[in-house]
Design an enzyme around this catalytic site. Structure first.
Site, PDB file in Angstrom:
ATOM      1  N   GLU A  90       0.828  -1.201   0.000  1.00  0.00           N
ATOM      2  CA  GLU A  90       0.000   0.000   0.000  1.00  0.00           C
ATOM      3  C   GLU A  90       0.861   1.250   0.000  1.00  0.00           C
ATOM      4  O   GLU A  90       0.527   2.245  -0.664  1.00  0.00           O
ATOM      5  CB  GLU A  90      -0.942  -0.013   1.196  1.00  0.00           C
ATOM      6  CG  GLU A  90      -2.067  -1.021   1.112  1.00  0.00           C
ATOM      7  CD  GLU A  90      -1.611  -2.458   1.346  1.00  0.00           C
ATOM      8  OE1 GLU A  90      -2.306  -3.384   0.884  1.00  0.00           O
ATOM      9  OE2 GLU A  90      -0.562  -2.650   1.987  1.00  0.00           O
ATOM     10  N   HIS A 118     -11.062  -6.189   7.957  1.00  0.00           N
ATOM     11  CA  HIS A 118     -11.710  -5.924   6.681  1.00  0.00           C
ATOM     12  C   HIS A 118     -12.986  -5.106   6.848  1.00  0.00           C
ATOM     13  O   HIS A 118     -13.836  -5.100   5.956  1.00  0.00           O
ATOM     14  CB  HIS A 118     -12.074  -7.231   5.964  1.00  0.00           C
ATOM     15  CG  HIS A 118     -10.910  -8.117   5.657  1.00  0.00           C
ATOM     16  ND1 HIS A 118     -10.317  -8.918   6.613  1.00  0.00           N
ATOM     17  CD2 HIS A 118     -10.204  -8.319   4.513  1.00  0.00           C
ATOM     18  CE1 HIS A 118      -9.313  -9.587   6.060  1.00  0.00           C
ATOM     19  NE2 HIS A 118      -9.228  -9.243   4.784  1.00  0.00           N
ATOM     20  N   TYR A 152      -6.377  -1.658   5.132  1.00  0.00           N
ATOM     21  CA  TYR A 152      -5.014  -1.891   4.665  1.00  0.00           C
ATOM     22  C   TYR A 152      -4.240  -0.591   4.423  1.00  0.00           C
ATOM     23  O   TYR A 152      -3.073  -0.626   4.009  1.00  0.00           O
ATOM     24  CB  TYR A 152      -5.017  -2.664   3.343  1.00  0.00           C
ATOM     25  CG  TYR A 152      -5.609  -4.042   3.388  1.00  0.00           C
ATOM     26  CD1 TYR A 152      -5.961  -4.654   4.592  1.00  0.00           C
ATOM     27  CD2 TYR A 152      -5.823  -4.758   2.206  1.00  0.00           C
ATOM     28  CE1 TYR A 152      -6.512  -5.929   4.608  1.00  0.00           C
ATOM     29  CE2 TYR A 152      -6.366  -6.028   2.223  1.00  0.00           C
ATOM     30  CZ  TYR A 152      -6.717  -6.606   3.424  1.00  0.00           C
ATOM     31  OH  TYR A 152      -7.268  -7.860   3.433  1.00  0.00           O
ATOM     32  N   GLN A 158      -7.264  -2.214  -1.317  1.00  0.00           N
ATOM     33  CA  GLN A 158      -8.252  -3.287  -1.416  1.00  0.00           C
ATOM     34  C   GLN A 158      -9.304  -3.238  -0.305  1.00  0.00           C
ATOM     35  O   GLN A 158     -10.486  -3.495  -0.537  1.00  0.00           O
ATOM     36  CB  GLN A 158      -7.538  -4.633  -1.419  1.00  0.00           C
ATOM     37  CG  GLN A 158      -8.372  -5.772  -1.927  1.00  0.00           C
ATOM     38  CD  GLN A 158      -7.519  -6.998  -2.184  1.00  0.00           C
ATOM     39  OE1 GLN A 158      -7.187  -7.727  -1.245  1.00  0.00           O
ATOM     40  NE2 GLN A 158      -7.165  -7.239  -3.433  1.00  0.00           N
ATOM     41  N   PHE A 159      -8.903  -2.914   0.900  1.00  0.00           N
ATOM     42  CA  PHE A 159      -9.805  -2.626   2.015  1.00  0.00           C
ATOM     43  C   PHE A 159      -9.246  -1.413   2.741  1.00  0.00           C
ATOM     44  O   PHE A 159      -8.024  -1.252   2.853  1.00  0.00           O
ATOM     45  CB  PHE A 159      -9.895  -3.809   2.993  1.00  0.00           C
ATOM     46  CG  PHE A 159     -10.613  -5.002   2.444  1.00  0.00           C
ATOM     47  CD1 PHE A 159     -11.974  -5.187   2.679  1.00  0.00           C
ATOM     48  CD2 PHE A 159      -9.933  -5.957   1.700  1.00  0.00           C
ATOM     49  CE1 PHE A 159     -12.634  -6.289   2.176  1.00  0.00           C
ATOM     50  CE2 PHE A 159     -10.590  -7.059   1.191  1.00  0.00           C
ATOM     51  CZ  PHE A 159     -11.946  -7.231   1.421  1.00  0.00           C
ATOM     52  N   ALA A 160     -10.133  -0.562   3.273  1.00  0.00           N
ATOM     53  CA  ALA A 160      -9.662   0.624   3.989  1.00  0.00           C
ATOM     54  C   ALA A 160      -8.753   0.250   5.153  1.00  0.00           C
ATOM     55  O   ALA A 160      -7.848   1.013   5.520  1.00  0.00           O
ATOM     56  CB  ALA A 160     -10.848   1.437   4.503  1.00  0.00           C
TER      57      ALA A 160
END
Length: 338
Positions: free
Chosen positions: A60, A129, A86, A82-84
């Site tokens: 990231e 997630h 991360y 991909q997910f906040a």
């Protein structure tokens, strides 16, 4: 007009933007060949090639850092985390570089980039997630933060974000990806209790950043909210019969303070509703602003209805969410307060 899910509306926004401007590039983990874990970028690599829609390593920090360099060079990167949850390895790049580039260069460089992130819970994703970290971005000068609540807004706001000259954090509520869930339930009947498509204009259109929407007009109390909680607010108002006005902020920064002040000045009561935790959540800023600007109009204390002050509780996910029952109690309480 076409009927789309939020996923399809986001994909349409990216397609329109890439078609209009060769400087728009899209990348992130699995967004190229696979089309993204939520399929928001499906088909874009096949249409625009691997130089404009491509996969990035699982880094990231690297995704955001390279996007800042591209933006300074003159491109318009729209990257996906991909997910906040991360985004934390990239947070230093977002805060120390992207948000400050215009100011530290005295305007010689700007950072026209968008960071898309699926946010919130509701898909049984557990602690890593399901987070709602919007307050971490609204605290940072130089960033804009957007949270759509429906497909039409998602497309128009995303196109505006891509065309904006400064960095935009674009948070996409995962519970709304495939259509609004049934807001009348505090428990899921299925992971997606109701699939409703939104009416979305085809082609290019924009919704201005910093402009809230009145989802329901009312005279008794103002509910200030955004994202998934807009649908919870609508369900709670239907169930209680209280004549509430629902404000969908759409953009947290820049904030449409005028819309909030006008509504609370009319109703005299205010509930702030969001999924994130209570302490230091964005609702605290909203409550402070309402107190500052609407004090002499208030007929009851400002109330906040939020998630718990705990790490995200996987096993109690649907108890953690503010649902219509919890908001309904708050609505009845604030109407009885003097």
């Amino acid at each position: 007009m076409a009927r789309m899910t939020m996923i399809e509306a986001i994909r349409s926004a990216l397609d329109v933007s890439m078609g209009r401007d060769d400087n728009v590039v899209v990348y992130g983990e699995d967004v190229g060949y696979f089309g993204g874990v939520f399929r928001c970028t499906h088909g874009l690599q096949q249409k625009y090639g691997v130089n404009r829609c491509f996969d990035a390593p699982i880094s990231e920090l690297g995704i955001v850092g390279t996007a800042i360099g591209m933006a300074a060079y003159g491109l318009r990167p729209c990257v996906e985390i991909q997910f906040a949850d991360y985004m934390y390895p990239a947070y230093d790049q977002i805060v120390s570089e992207a948000a400050r580039l215009r100011y530290r260069s005295a305007g010689d460089f700007t950072c026209p980039m968008v960071i898309r992130m699926p946010t919130g819970g509701g898909i049984f994703g557990g602690q890593t997630h399901s987070q709602s970290p919007e307050a971490l971005f609204t605290h940072v000068s130089g960033l804009k933060t957007v949270v759509p609540s429906n497909p039409r807004d998602a497309k128009g706001l995303l196109i505006s974000a891509i065309e904006d000259p400064d960095p935009v954090i674009f948070l996409e509520p995962k519970r709304l990806y495939n259509g609004p869930f049934d807001g009348h339930h505090d428990r899921p009947v299925t992971p997606w209790s109701k699939h409703e498509l939104g009416e979305v204009e085809e082609g290019h259109y924009t919704i201005p950043l910093g402009k809230a929407a009145i989802r329901r007009e009312g005279s008794a109390v103002t509910i200030v909210t955004y994202g998934t909680m807009v649908h919870v607010a609508q369900a709670a108002v239907e169930e209680t019969g209280i004549d509430a006005e629902i404000i969908d902020l759409r953009t947290l920064l820049p904030l449409d303070l005028d819309a909030i002040v006008a509504s609370v000045s009319k109703t005299g009561r205010c509930i702030v509703l969001h999924e994130a935790t209570l302490t230091s959540g964005f609702g605290a800023e909203l409550a402070a602003l309402v107190q500052q600007h609407c004090f002499y109009h208030l007929e009851a204390p400002i109330m906040r209805v939020t998630g718990w002050d705990t790490p995200y509780p996987h096993a109690q996910e649907w108890d953690y969410f503010p649902g219509p029952a919890r908001l309904g109690r708050a609505l009845r309480d604030i109407m009885e307060a003097r």
